[in-house]
Design a protein around this motif. Sequence first.
Motif, PDB file in Angstrom:
ATOM      1  N   ALA A 123     -21.677 102.187 -51.630  1.00 43.40           N
ATOM      2  CA  ALA A 123     -20.422 102.897 -51.926  1.00 43.40           C
ATOM      3  C   ALA A 123     -19.992 102.548 -53.354  1.00 43.40           C
ATOM      4  N   PRO A 124     -20.565 103.213 -54.359  1.00 44.29           N
ATOM      5  CA  PRO A 124     -20.322 102.862 -55.764  1.00 44.29           C
ATOM      6  C   PRO A 124     -18.863 102.925 -56.192  1.00 44.29           C
ATOM      7  N   ASP A 125     -18.040 103.657 -55.454  1.00 44.66           N
ATOM      8  CA  ASP A 125     -16.631 103.790 -55.817  1.00 44.66           C
ATOM      9  C   ASP A 125     -15.716 102.962 -54.917  1.00 44.66           C
ATOM     10  N   ASN A 126     -16.253 101.936 -54.265  1.00 46.50           N
ATOM     11  CA  ASN A 126     -15.387 101.068 -53.461  1.00 46.50           C
ATOM     12  C   ASN A 126     -14.524 100.239 -54.403  1.00 46.50           C
ATOM     13  N   TYR A 127     -13.243 100.535 -54.413  1.00 41.47           N
ATOM     14  CA  TYR A 127     -12.329  99.961 -55.401  1.00 41.47           C
ATOM     15  C   TYR A 127     -12.224  98.447 -55.284  1.00 41.47           C
TER      16      TYR A 127
END
Length: 241
Positions: free
Chosen positions: A41-45
């Motif tokens: 999940a490259p956009d997991n904040y």
Amino acid sequence: MCAIAGSGLNTEQLLKKAEELMGNYRDSEALAMYEEVLLAAPDNYTALCKASFLNCRIGERITDEGTKIAFYTKAKQYATRAYELKPADAEANYAMAMALGATAMVSGPKQRLENINQMKSFLDAALAANNKHAGAWHLLGRWYFKMANLNFAEAAASKMFFGGVCGEATNEEAATALQTAIKYNPHNIQYYYDLATIYKEMKITEACTKTLEQAIALDVTTRDELELARRCKIMLQQSKK
């Protein structure tokens, strides 16, 4: 939620485990877990912010400059991605400020000043979003202290490139920011050590001594904390001479 390949854990479980490892200062293991989350999940904040912070923290301990730069470069990349997702959030702005500050320490004079100068806007944004963010107050204190004590060449370069940003920074502001960091996180020995260093520079012996005594009284366990406690004891002995 699907399990992440190779781990048998889902994203939330990995994040929870990574947080526990980070809290126990098992930084390399925690970073590996956050990066495992980011592979799926490259956009997991959360993972982006934590991975950025850990790359800075691990990089600071490394003596080889090339390896240190590699960690700081990754920290900046993760922070930038987090900032793109949530530009008004405290953690993303704090991550950006920390990564810029870390990179500054391994950069040439002009790039160092440019990074340090950029830090201020991110710290202001972090504190605007969360005025009780101890880490941001700590970095702001360091920023004030650095900018208040530039050498002649640095001050001249700052004036030439950035309009003399150092003019607004004082040791008093640095001390106030560090006091605020301690207020919101009274268990971080780094904050006390940095505040004592500022008081020493200002020649305020009583406040320096009191701050060092508070630092030494803290319950510390990690190698980094023990080293800071050792430095505090040395500084305290020197202040009493």
